[in-house]
Design a protein around this motif. Structure first.
Motif, PDB file in Angstrom:
ATOM      1  N   SER A  29      18.560 -58.260 -17.859  1.00  0.00           N
ATOM      2  CA  SER A  29      17.481 -58.175 -17.175  1.00  0.00           C
ATOM      3  C   SER A  29      16.396 -59.643 -17.114  1.00  0.00           C
ATOM      4  O   SER A  29      16.747 -60.136 -18.038  1.00  0.00           O
ATOM      5  CB  SER A  29      16.709 -56.886 -17.188  1.00  0.00           C
ATOM      6  N   ASP A  30      15.485 -59.409 -16.374  1.00  0.00           N
ATOM      7  CA  ASP A  30      14.557 -60.528 -16.512  1.00  0.00           C
ATOM      8  C   ASP A  30      13.180 -59.997 -17.270  1.00  0.00           C
ATOM      9  O   ASP A  30      12.186 -60.457 -17.087  1.00  0.00           O
ATOM     10  CB  ASP A  30      14.157 -61.222 -15.209  1.00  0.00           C
ATOM     11  N   GLY A 107      24.326 -59.341 -13.463  1.00  0.00           N
ATOM     12  CA  GLY A 107      24.640 -58.074 -12.738  1.00  0.00           C
ATOM     13  C   GLY A 107      25.602 -57.956 -11.477  1.00  0.00           C
ATOM     14  O   GLY A 107      26.716 -58.588 -11.757  1.00  0.00           O
ATOM     15  N   ALA A 138      20.769 -54.909 -11.144  1.00  0.00           N
ATOM     16  CA  ALA A 138      20.530 -55.303 -12.718  1.00  0.00           C
ATOM     17  C   ALA A 138      20.076 -54.059 -13.143  1.00  0.00           C
ATOM     18  O   ALA A 138      18.699 -54.036 -12.646  1.00  0.00           O
ATOM     19  CB  ALA A 138      19.929 -56.533 -13.181  1.00  0.00           C
ATOM     20  N   MET A 139      20.599 -53.213 -13.884  1.00  0.00           N
ATOM     21  CA  MET A 139      19.889 -51.859 -14.504  1.00  0.00           C
ATOM     22  C   MET A 139      19.236 -50.964 -13.326  1.00  0.00           C
ATOM     23  O   MET A 139      18.185 -50.723 -13.259  1.00  0.00           O
ATOM     24  CB  MET A 139      18.681 -52.363 -15.383  1.00  0.00           C
ATOM     25  N   ASN A 143      17.717 -57.089  -6.989  1.00  0.00           N
ATOM     26  CA  ASN A 143      16.939 -58.200  -6.936  1.00  0.00           C
ATOM     27  C   ASN A 143      17.495 -59.011  -5.858  1.00  0.00           C
ATOM     28  O   ASN A 143      18.579 -59.247  -5.854  1.00  0.00           O
ATOM     29  CB  ASN A 143      17.110 -58.686  -8.424  1.00  0.00           C
TER      30      ASN A 143
END
Length: 176
Positions: A29-30, A107, A138-139, A143
């Motif tokens: 992730s970010d 992702g 992602a998760m 996004n």
């Protein structure tokens, strides 16, 4: 009895497998920083640079952090795929035939907001800065990948539902 107590290892509030799982979640992730408290003990994991590898930072009262080796280089790209260079925000990169839009995270790439809706863009579509080109999940977080230049979609390099890696080329935009 004092000898017996000295031989016992202290129990850790943050087991190594949990720390590894936190680091893996951050890589996927970010997320830039995580702080977890359990009683008087704390563990803080923070990214200290533009690279996606997080570092573990010792916090007073927390168990001693474990050092991990640096991540290995990303897997080579398939033959014929444009090369991606690393950078702080590799959203779009120039190539000789256009601008390559790259994945800003790991992702699953989706071409449309839902399976029943049309794709955001197709080859030949005109795009402008701010236009959504696709989504990376992602998760369980969607996004949006936005265009950063005015141009035309020349190639789409990934398929709907395909897993993507950080920095992987997604599509090529020919600027106007």
């Amino acid at each position: 009895m004092a000898e017996h107590e000295a031989e016992q290892q202290p129990t850790t509030v943050f087991p190594l497998d949990e720390v590894r799982e936190l680091i893996a979640l951050m890589k996927a992730s970010d997320i830039a920083e995580v702080l977890i408290k359990r009683g008087d003990d704390e563990i803080q994991i923070r990214r200290t640079s533009a690279t996606p590898a997080p570092t573990v930072v010792a916090v007073p009262g927390a168990p001693t952090p474990v050092a991990y080796p640096a991540p290995t280089a990303p897997a080579p790209l398939p033959a014929g795929a444009p090369e991606a260079t690393s950078g702080a925000a590799p959203a779009e990169e120039a190539t000789s035939t256009g601008i390559t839009v790259t994945a800003p995270m790991v992702g699953t790439f989706y071409t449309a907001p839902s399976p029943k809706e049309p794709p955001y863009v197709q080859v030949g579509d005109e795009v402008r800065p701010g236009d959504v080109l696709g989504i990376i999940e992602a998760m369980k977080i969607m996004n949006e990948i936005e265009c950063e230049t005015h141009g035309r979609v020349a190639r789409i390099l990934v398929q709907n539902g395909q897993p993507v890696e950080y920095g992987q080329p997604l599509m090529v935009i020919e600027p106007f």
